[in-house]
Design a protein around this motif. Structure first.
Motif, short mmCIF file in Angstrom:
data_model
loop_
_atom_site.label_atom_id
_atom_site.label_comp_id
_atom_site.label_asym_id
_atom_site.label_seq_id
_atom_site.Cartn_x
_atom_site.Cartn_y
_atom_site.Cartn_z
N THR A 19 0.85 -1.18 0.00
CA THR A 19 0.00 0.00 0.00
C THR A 19 0.89 1.24 0.00
OG1 THR A 19 -1.43 -1.28 1.42
CG2 THR A 19 -1.95 1.04 1.23
N ALA A 20 0.57 2.21 -0.85
CA ALA A 20 1.41 3.41 -0.95
C ALA A 20 1.54 4.08 0.42
CB ALA A 20 0.82 4.39 -1.95
N THR A 21 2.74 4.55 0.71
CA THR A 21 3.01 5.20 1.99
C THR A 21 3.04 6.73 1.83
OG1 THR A 21 5.40 5.37 1.70
CG2 THR A 21 4.56 3.28 2.57
N ILE A 22 3.15 7.38 2.97
CA ILE A 22 3.29 8.83 2.96
C ILE A 22 4.62 9.22 2.28
CG2 ILE A 22 4.30 8.94 5.30
CD1 ILE A 22 1.58 11.28 4.31
N GLY A 23 5.60 8.30 2.28
CA GLY A 23 6.87 8.52 1.56
C GLY A 23 6.62 8.54 0.05
N ASN A 24 5.89 7.54 -0.45
CA ASN A 24 5.54 7.51 -1.87
C ASN A 24 4.73 8.75 -2.26
OD1 ASN A 24 4.85 4.10 -1.27
ND2 ASN A 24 6.60 4.79 -2.47
N TYR A 25 3.87 9.18 -1.33
CA TYR A 25 3.02 10.34 -1.61
C TYR A 25 3.84 11.63 -1.67
CZ TYR A 25 -0.71 13.77 -1.08
OH TYR A 25 -1.54 14.85 -1.26
N LEU A 26 4.64 11.87 -0.62
CA LEU A 26 5.38 13.15 -0.57
C LEU A 26 6.53 13.19 -1.56
CD1 LEU A 26 5.42 13.72 3.31
CD2 LEU A 26 3.82 14.64 1.61
N GLY A 27 7.12 12.01 -1.86
CA GLY A 27 8.24 11.97 -2.79
C GLY A 27 7.82 11.87 -4.25
N ALA A 28 6.61 11.35 -4.50
CA ALA A 28 6.22 11.11 -5.89
C ALA A 28 4.79 11.57 -6.20
CB ALA A 28 6.40 9.62 -6.21
N ILE A 29 3.79 10.85 -5.72
CA ILE A 29 2.40 11.06 -6.19
C ILE A 29 1.96 12.53 -6.09
CG2 ILE A 29 -0.03 10.41 -5.86
CD1 ILE A 29 0.96 7.76 -4.64
N ARG A 30 2.29 13.15 -4.96
CA ARG A 30 1.86 14.53 -4.74
C ARG A 30 2.43 15.46 -5.82
NH1 ARG A 30 4.84 17.88 -1.94
NH2 ARG A 30 3.97 19.78 -1.07
N ASN A 31 3.69 15.22 -6.20
CA ASN A 31 4.31 16.05 -7.24
C ASN A 31 3.70 15.74 -8.61
OD1 ASN A 31 6.05 17.06 -5.27
ND2 ASN A 31 7.46 15.35 -5.56
N TRP A 32 3.41 14.46 -8.87
CA TRP A 32 2.79 14.11 -10.16
C TRP A 32 1.47 14.89 -10.32
CZ3 TRP A 32 2.76 7.99 -9.74
CH2 TRP A 32 4.08 7.54 -9.60
N VAL A 33 0.69 14.89 -9.24
CA VAL A 33 -0.62 15.56 -9.29
C VAL A 33 -0.44 17.08 -9.43
CG1 VAL A 33 -2.71 16.07 -7.94
CG2 VAL A 33 -1.80 13.73 -8.00
N ALA A 34 0.48 17.63 -8.65
CA ALA A 34 0.65 19.10 -8.64
C ALA A 34 1.05 19.64 -10.00
CB ALA A 34 1.68 19.49 -7.59
N GLN A 35 1.83 18.86 -10.78
CA GLN A 35 2.32 19.41 -12.04
C GLN A 35 1.70 18.75 -13.27
OE1 GLN A 35 6.54 19.10 -11.05
NE2 GLN A 35 6.73 17.08 -11.98
N GLN A 36 0.61 17.98 -13.07
CA GLN A 36 0.08 17.22 -14.21
C GLN A 36 -0.42 18.11 -15.36
OE1 GLN A 36 -3.15 14.58 -13.01
NE2 GLN A 36 -3.96 16.06 -11.58
#
Ligand code: AQP
Length: 338
Positions: A19-36
Protein backbone atom coordinates in the motif's frame (compact mmCIF):
# COMPACT_ATOMS: atom_id res chain seq x y z
CA UNK A 1 -0.75 29.63 -38.05
CA UNK A 2 1.29 29.23 -34.87
CA UNK A 3 1.69 25.83 -33.32
CA UNK A 4 2.23 25.61 -29.58
CA UNK A 5 5.41 23.80 -28.56
CA UNK A 6 5.02 20.19 -27.43
CA UNK A 7 4.70 19.85 -23.66
CA UNK A 8 7.54 17.87 -22.11
CA UNK A 9 6.64 14.22 -21.60
CA UNK A 10 6.64 13.02 -18.00
CA UNK A 11 6.78 9.34 -17.12
CA UNK A 12 6.90 7.73 -13.70
CA UNK A 13 5.89 4.45 -12.09
CA UNK A 14 5.22 2.76 -8.81
CA UNK A 15 5.53 -0.87 -7.72
CA UNK A 16 2.27 -2.46 -6.52
CA UNK A 17 4.32 -4.20 -3.84
CA UNK A 18 2.11 -2.96 -1.01
CA UNK A 19 0.00 0.00 0.00
CA UNK A 20 1.41 3.41 -0.95
CA UNK A 21 3.01 5.20 1.99
CA UNK A 22 3.29 8.83 2.96
CA UNK A 23 6.87 8.52 1.56
CA UNK A 24 5.54 7.51 -1.87
CA UNK A 25 3.02 10.34 -1.61
CA UNK A 26 5.38 13.15 -0.57
CA UNK A 27 8.24 11.97 -2.79
CA UNK A 28 6.22 11.11 -5.89
CA UNK A 29 2.40 11.06 -6.19
CA UNK A 30 1.86 14.53 -4.74
CA UNK A 31 4.31 16.05 -7.24
CA UNK A 32 2.79 14.11 -10.16
CA UNK A 33 -0.62 15.56 -9.29
CA UNK A 34 0.65 19.10 -8.64
CA UNK A 35 2.32 19.41 -12.04
CA UNK A 36 0.08 17.22 -14.21
CA UNK A 37 -1.42 20.17 -16.11
CA UNK A 38 2.03 21.40 -17.18
CA UNK A 39 3.12 18.18 -18.85
CA UNK A 40 2.18 15.44 -21.27
CA UNK A 41 2.03 12.63 -18.71
CA UNK A 42 2.04 8.87 -18.49
CA UNK A 43 1.98 7.06 -15.16
CA UNK A 44 2.38 3.36 -14.66
CA UNK A 45 1.70 0.70 -12.06
CA UNK A 46 4.85 -1.30 -12.67
CA UNK A 47 3.51 -4.76 -11.90
CA UNK A 48 6.35 -6.66 -13.63
CA UNK A 49 8.73 -4.95 -11.20
CA UNK A 50 6.74 -6.46 -8.31
CA UNK A 51 6.85 -10.09 -9.48
CA UNK A 52 9.81 -10.90 -7.26
CA UNK A 53 8.05 -9.49 -4.20
CA UNK A 54 4.51 -10.82 -4.65
CA UNK A 55 3.88 -14.49 -5.34
CA UNK A 56 0.13 -14.57 -4.68
CA UNK A 57 -1.80 -13.62 -7.85
CA UNK A 58 -4.79 -12.37 -5.85
CA UNK A 59 -2.55 -10.08 -3.82
CA UNK A 60 -0.97 -8.82 -7.06
CA UNK A 61 -4.40 -8.05 -8.57
CA UNK A 62 -5.65 -6.40 -5.37
CA UNK A 63 -2.51 -4.28 -5.07
CA UNK A 64 -2.65 -3.10 -8.69
CA UNK A 65 -6.23 -1.97 -8.22
CA UNK A 66 -5.62 -0.59 -4.75
CA UNK A 67 -2.65 1.46 -5.90
CA UNK A 68 -4.50 2.74 -8.97
CA UNK A 69 -7.47 3.76 -6.79
CA UNK A 70 -5.07 5.51 -4.40
CA UNK A 71 -3.45 7.49 -7.22
CA UNK A 72 -6.83 8.56 -8.61
CA UNK A 73 -8.01 9.35 -5.08
CA UNK A 74 -4.93 11.53 -4.60
CA UNK A 75 -5.92 13.58 -7.64
CA UNK A 76 -4.38 11.98 -10.73
CA UNK A 77 -6.67 13.00 -13.60
CA UNK A 78 -6.87 10.20 -16.21
CA UNK A 79 -7.81 12.69 -18.94
CA UNK A 80 -4.44 14.45 -18.73
CA UNK A 81 -2.40 11.84 -16.89
CA UNK A 82 -3.25 8.35 -18.15
CA UNK A 83 -2.43 5.58 -15.68
CA UNK A 84 -1.94 1.97 -16.82
CA UNK A 85 -0.54 -1.38 -15.73
CA UNK A 86 2.91 -2.05 -17.17
CA UNK A 87 2.12 -5.63 -18.25
CA UNK A 88 -0.83 -4.39 -20.34
CA UNK A 89 1.79 -2.95 -22.72
CA UNK A 90 4.00 -5.91 -23.77
CA UNK A 91 6.65 -3.64 -25.32
CA UNK A 92 8.03 -2.87 -21.82
CA UNK A 93 9.28 -6.46 -21.54
CA UNK A 94 10.32 -6.62 -25.19
CA UNK A 95 12.42 -3.45 -25.05
CA UNK A 96 14.06 -4.66 -21.82
CA UNK A 97 15.69 -7.50 -23.72
CA UNK A 98 16.93 -5.20 -26.47
CA UNK A 99 18.36 -2.74 -23.93
CA UNK A 100 20.09 -5.54 -22.03
CA UNK A 101 22.39 -5.75 -25.07
CA UNK A 102 23.66 -2.22 -24.33
CA UNK A 103 23.78 -2.55 -20.52
CA UNK A 104 26.90 -3.73 -18.77
CA UNK A 105 26.97 -6.31 -15.99
CA UNK A 106 29.29 -4.00 -14.00
CA UNK A 107 26.80 -1.11 -14.18
CA UNK A 108 24.01 -3.26 -12.76
CA UNK A 109 26.32 -4.62 -10.05
CA UNK A 110 27.00 -1.08 -8.85
CA UNK A 111 23.34 -0.13 -8.29
CA UNK A 112 22.87 0.88 -4.64
CA UNK A 113 19.29 -0.40 -4.47
CA UNK A 114 20.44 -3.86 -5.63
CA UNK A 115 23.23 -3.87 -3.06
CA UNK A 116 20.89 -2.69 -0.27
CA UNK A 117 18.14 -5.15 -1.08
CA UNK A 118 20.48 -8.13 -1.39
CA UNK A 119 22.82 -7.38 1.53
CA UNK A 120 23.32 -10.44 3.69
CA UNK A 121 21.33 -12.73 1.36
CA UNK A 122 22.70 -15.92 -0.20
CA UNK A 123 22.92 -16.14 -4.02
CA UNK A 124 20.09 -18.67 -3.98
CA UNK A 125 17.83 -16.10 -2.29
CA UNK A 126 18.43 -13.36 -4.89
CA UNK A 127 16.31 -13.43 -8.04
CA UNK A 128 17.93 -12.19 -11.22
CA UNK A 129 14.90 -9.91 -11.73
CA UNK A 130 16.19 -7.80 -8.84
CA UNK A 131 19.50 -7.45 -10.67
CA UNK A 132 17.73 -6.65 -13.93
CA UNK A 133 15.25 -4.16 -12.42
CA UNK A 134 17.08 -1.04 -13.75
CA UNK A 135 16.95 -2.34 -17.36
CA UNK A 136 13.19 -2.80 -17.14
CA UNK A 137 12.95 0.67 -15.59
CA UNK A 138 15.04 2.13 -18.45
CA UNK A 139 12.69 0.49 -20.91
CA UNK A 140 9.63 1.92 -19.08
CA UNK A 141 11.06 5.41 -19.46
CA UNK A 142 12.63 5.24 -22.93
CA UNK A 143 9.63 3.59 -24.59
CA UNK A 144 7.71 6.87 -24.33
CA UNK A 145 10.37 9.45 -25.27
CA UNK A 146 10.10 10.77 -21.71
CA UNK A 147 11.81 14.07 -20.98
CA UNK A 148 11.32 14.10 -17.22
CA UNK A 149 11.06 11.38 -14.60
CA UNK A 150 9.68 12.71 -11.30
CA UNK A 151 10.92 10.33 -8.60
CA UNK A 152 12.17 10.22 -5.03
CA UNK A 153 15.88 10.38 -4.33
CA UNK A 154 16.24 6.56 -4.16
CA UNK A 155 15.64 6.34 -7.92
CA UNK A 156 18.25 8.94 -8.95
CA UNK A 157 20.90 6.33 -9.81
CA UNK A 158 18.48 4.30 -11.94
CA UNK A 159 17.55 7.38 -14.01
CA UNK A 160 21.28 8.11 -14.47
CA UNK A 161 21.76 4.58 -15.78
CA UNK A 162 18.77 5.04 -18.10
CA UNK A 163 20.54 8.07 -19.58
CA UNK A 164 23.70 6.04 -20.15
CA UNK A 165 21.73 3.23 -21.81
CA UNK A 166 19.89 5.71 -24.08
CA UNK A 167 23.13 7.42 -25.10
CA UNK A 168 24.82 4.11 -25.84
CA UNK A 169 21.91 2.84 -27.95
CA UNK A 170 21.72 6.16 -29.83
CA UNK A 171 25.47 6.06 -30.51
CA UNK A 172 25.29 2.53 -31.86
CA UNK A 173 22.07 2.73 -33.92
CA UNK A 174 21.43 6.44 -34.48
CA UNK A 175 19.12 8.90 -32.64
CA UNK A 176 16.29 6.78 -31.27
CA UNK A 177 15.67 7.63 -27.62
CA UNK A 178 15.14 10.93 -25.83
CA UNK A 179 17.70 11.12 -23.01
CA UNK A 180 15.56 11.78 -19.90
CA UNK A 181 16.26 13.82 -16.77
CA UNK A 182 15.28 12.93 -13.20
CA UNK A 183 12.97 15.48 -11.56
CA UNK A 184 13.75 15.23 -7.84
CA UNK A 185 12.32 17.85 -5.50
CA UNK A 186 14.35 19.36 -2.68
CA UNK A 187 11.75 18.56 -0.06
CA UNK A 188 10.08 15.20 0.45
CA UNK A 189 12.45 13.26 -1.79
CA UNK A 190 13.55 11.01 1.06
CA UNK A 191 11.07 10.38 3.86
CA UNK A 192 12.61 8.07 6.42
CA UNK A 193 11.26 5.11 8.40
CA UNK A 194 9.40 6.08 11.59
CA UNK A 195 11.21 3.29 13.44
CA UNK A 196 14.72 3.49 11.92
CA UNK A 197 15.20 7.08 10.76
CA UNK A 198 18.45 6.30 8.96
CA UNK A 199 16.50 3.95 6.63
CA UNK A 200 14.13 5.08 3.85
CA UNK A 201 10.40 4.60 4.51
CA UNK A 202 9.27 1.63 2.38
CA UNK A 203 5.88 0.09 1.73
CA UNK A 204 7.37 -3.43 1.98
CA UNK A 205 8.97 -2.85 5.38
CA UNK A 206 7.82 -5.82 7.49
CA UNK A 207 7.42 -3.47 10.47
CA UNK A 208 4.10 -1.72 9.77
CA UNK A 209 4.91 0.89 12.42
CA UNK A 210 7.73 2.15 10.19
CA UNK A 211 5.36 3.77 7.70
CA UNK A 212 2.06 5.62 7.43
CA UNK A 213 0.01 4.10 4.60
CA UNK A 214 -2.18 6.53 2.67
CA UNK A 215 -5.12 4.31 3.59
CA UNK A 216 -4.39 4.32 7.34
CA UNK A 217 -7.36 5.45 9.44
CA UNK A 218 -6.99 8.12 12.13
CA UNK A 219 -6.58 5.70 15.05
CA UNK A 220 -3.79 3.86 13.19
CA UNK A 221 -2.05 7.14 12.32
CA UNK A 222 -2.29 8.24 15.95
CA UNK A 223 -0.78 4.97 17.19
CA UNK A 224 2.05 4.98 14.63
CA UNK A 225 3.03 8.60 15.31
CA UNK A 226 2.91 7.93 19.05
CA UNK A 227 5.31 5.00 18.55
CA UNK A 228 7.57 6.87 16.10
CA UNK A 229 11.07 7.05 17.57
CA UNK A 230 12.38 10.45 18.63
CA UNK A 231 15.84 11.66 19.65
CA UNK A 232 17.34 11.83 23.12
CA UNK A 233 16.66 15.50 23.92
CA UNK A 234 13.12 16.91 23.89
CA UNK A 235 13.67 19.78 21.44
CA UNK A 236 11.68 20.01 18.19
CA UNK A 237 14.67 21.03 16.08
CA UNK A 238 16.05 19.78 12.76
CA UNK A 239 19.71 18.77 12.59
CA UNK A 240 21.77 15.85 11.21
CA UNK A 241 22.26 14.43 14.71
CA UNK A 242 18.47 14.40 15.23
CA UNK A 243 17.34 12.31 12.22
CA UNK A 244 14.12 11.02 13.80
CA UNK A 245 12.66 14.40 14.74
CA UNK A 246 14.02 16.02 11.57
CA UNK A 247 12.09 13.45 9.53
CA UNK A 248 8.84 14.08 11.42
CA UNK A 249 9.40 17.84 11.05
CA UNK A 250 9.89 17.38 7.32
CA UNK A 251 6.56 15.57 7.01
CA UNK A 252 4.86 18.29 9.07
CA UNK A 253 6.51 21.08 7.06
CA UNK A 254 5.44 19.72 3.67
CA UNK A 255 1.85 19.14 4.74
CA UNK A 256 1.58 22.53 6.51
CA UNK A 257 3.50 24.29 3.73
CA UNK A 258 6.09 25.54 6.23
CA UNK A 259 9.89 25.57 6.11
CA UNK A 260 11.81 23.57 8.71
CA UNK A 261 12.75 26.75 10.58
CA UNK A 262 9.08 27.83 10.64
CA UNK A 263 8.17 24.42 12.07
CA UNK A 264 10.94 24.81 14.65
CA UNK A 265 9.65 28.28 15.66
CA UNK A 266 6.08 27.02 15.83
CA UNK A 267 7.05 24.30 18.33
CA UNK A 268 9.67 26.25 20.28
CA UNK A 269 9.55 25.24 23.96
CA UNK A 270 6.66 22.81 23.38
CA UNK A 271 8.36 19.36 23.40
CA UNK A 272 7.49 16.15 21.58
CA UNK A 273 4.00 15.55 23.04
CA UNK A 274 2.29 18.60 21.49
CA UNK A 275 4.37 18.19 18.31
CA UNK A 276 3.24 14.59 17.80
CA UNK A 277 -0.39 15.53 18.58
CA UNK A 278 -0.38 18.32 15.98
CA UNK A 279 1.41 16.13 13.43
CA UNK A 280 -1.24 13.42 13.91
CA UNK A 281 -4.06 15.94 13.39
CA UNK A 282 -2.37 17.33 10.29
CA UNK A 283 -1.89 13.87 8.77
CA UNK A 284 -5.50 12.90 9.48
CA UNK A 285 -6.76 16.16 7.97
CA UNK A 286 -4.47 15.88 4.90
CA UNK A 287 -5.47 12.29 4.17
CA UNK A 288 -9.22 12.84 4.73
CA UNK A 289 -10.00 13.87 1.10
CA UNK A 290 -8.00 10.90 -0.22
CA UNK A 291 -9.96 8.56 2.09
CA UNK A 292 -13.24 10.01 0.92
CA UNK A 293 -12.29 9.40 -2.72
CA UNK A 294 -11.03 5.91 -1.87
CA UNK A 295 -14.46 5.06 -0.46
CA UNK A 296 -16.00 6.25 -3.73
CA UNK A 297 -13.72 3.97 -5.79
CA UNK A 298 -14.30 1.05 -3.39
CA UNK A 299 -18.01 1.39 -4.19
CA UNK A 300 -17.27 1.43 -7.93
CA UNK A 301 -14.23 -0.78 -8.65
CA UNK A 302 -15.14 -1.10 -12.36
CA UNK A 303 -14.35 2.59 -12.77
CA UNK A 304 -10.74 1.92 -11.74
CA UNK A 305 -10.53 -0.96 -14.26
CA UNK A 306 -12.00 1.21 -16.99
CA UNK A 307 -9.51 3.99 -16.35
CA UNK A 308 -6.58 1.53 -16.37
CA UNK A 309 -7.78 0.04 -19.67
CA UNK A 310 -8.12 3.49 -21.24
CA UNK A 311 -4.65 4.40 -20.03
CA UNK A 312 -3.18 1.19 -21.48
CA UNK A 313 -4.82 1.83 -24.86
CA UNK A 314 -3.18 5.28 -25.02
CA UNK A 315 0.21 3.93 -23.93
CA UNK A 316 0.11 1.04 -26.42
CA UNK A 317 -0.15 3.40 -29.40
CA UNK A 318 3.11 5.10 -28.40
CA UNK A 319 4.87 1.90 -27.33
CA UNK A 320 4.07 0.04 -30.57
CA UNK A 321 5.46 2.88 -32.70
CA UNK A 322 8.64 3.17 -30.64
CA UNK A 323 9.26 -0.59 -30.55
CA UNK A 324 8.89 -0.94 -34.30
CA UNK A 325 11.38 1.92 -34.77
CA UNK A 326 13.79 0.14 -32.40
CA UNK A 327 13.39 -3.19 -34.20
CA UNK A 328 13.93 -1.52 -37.56
CA UNK A 329 17.12 0.12 -36.26
CA UNK A 330 18.54 -3.10 -34.78
CA UNK A 331 17.45 -5.16 -37.79
CA UNK A 332 15.68 -7.93 -35.87
CA UNK A 333 12.55 -9.51 -37.34
CA UNK A 334 11.82 -11.37 -40.55
CA UNK A 335 10.39 -8.48 -42.54
CA UNK A 336 13.58 -7.09 -44.08
CA UNK A 337 12.22 -3.60 -43.19
CA UNK A 338 14.88 -0.95 -43.85
N1 AQP B 1 10.69 7.10 1.51
C1 AQP B 1 10.48 7.74 0.37
N2 AQP B 1 10.57 9.09 0.31
C2 AQP B 1 10.33 9.75 -0.85
N3 AQP B 1 10.01 9.13 -2.02
C3 AQP B 1 9.91 7.79 -2.00
N4 AQP B 1 9.62 6.88 -2.96
C4 AQP B 1 9.66 5.64 -2.42
N5 AQP B 1 9.97 5.71 -1.11
C5 AQP B 1 10.14 7.02 -0.82
C6 AQP B 1 9.29 7.19 -4.35
O1 AQP B 1 8.04 6.58 -4.65
C7 AQP B 1 8.04 6.23 -6.04
C8 AQP B 1 7.57 4.81 -6.23
O2 AQP B 1 8.51 3.92 -5.74
P1 AQP B 1 8.33 2.37 -5.97
O3 AQP B 1 7.14 1.89 -5.26
O4 AQP B 1 8.35 2.04 -7.41
O5 AQP B 1 9.62 1.71 -5.36
P2 AQP B 1 10.54 2.19 -4.22
O6 AQP B 1 11.25 3.42 -4.63
O7 AQP B 1 11.41 1.02 -3.86
O8 AQP B 1 9.50 2.52 -3.07
P3 AQP B 1 9.18 1.70 -1.75
O9 AQP B 1 8.01 2.30 -1.07
O10 AQP B 1 10.44 1.54 -0.95
O11 AQP B 1 8.73 0.33 -2.34
P4 AQP B 1 9.29 -1.13 -2.07
O12 AQP B 1 9.14 -1.35 -0.61
O13 AQP B 1 8.39 -1.97 -2.92
O14 AQP B 1 10.70 -1.20 -2.55
C9 AQP B 1 9.45 6.47 -6.56
O15 AQP B 1 9.45 7.71 -7.25
C10 AQP B 1 10.26 6.55 -5.31
O16 AQP B 1 11.43 7.33 -5.48
Amino acid sequence: MSTSPRKPRVFSGMRPSGTATIGNYLGAIRNWVAQQAEYDNLFCIVDLHALDTLTDPNEMRDNIHGLAATMFAAGLDPEIAPLFAQSDVPQHAELTWTLSAVTQFGELSRMTQFKDKTAGKSDAAINSSMFFYPVLMASDILLYDSDLVPVGDDQRQHVELTRDIANRFNARYGETFVVPKADIKEVGARIMSLQEPTKKMSKTDPNVNSFIALSDESDVIKRKIKRAVTDSDARVAASPDKPAVSNLMQIYGILADMSLSEVEDHFAGKGYGPFKAELTDLLVESLAPIHENLRMFAANPDEVTRRLEDGAAKARVLAEAKMSDVNRKTGVGGKLHR
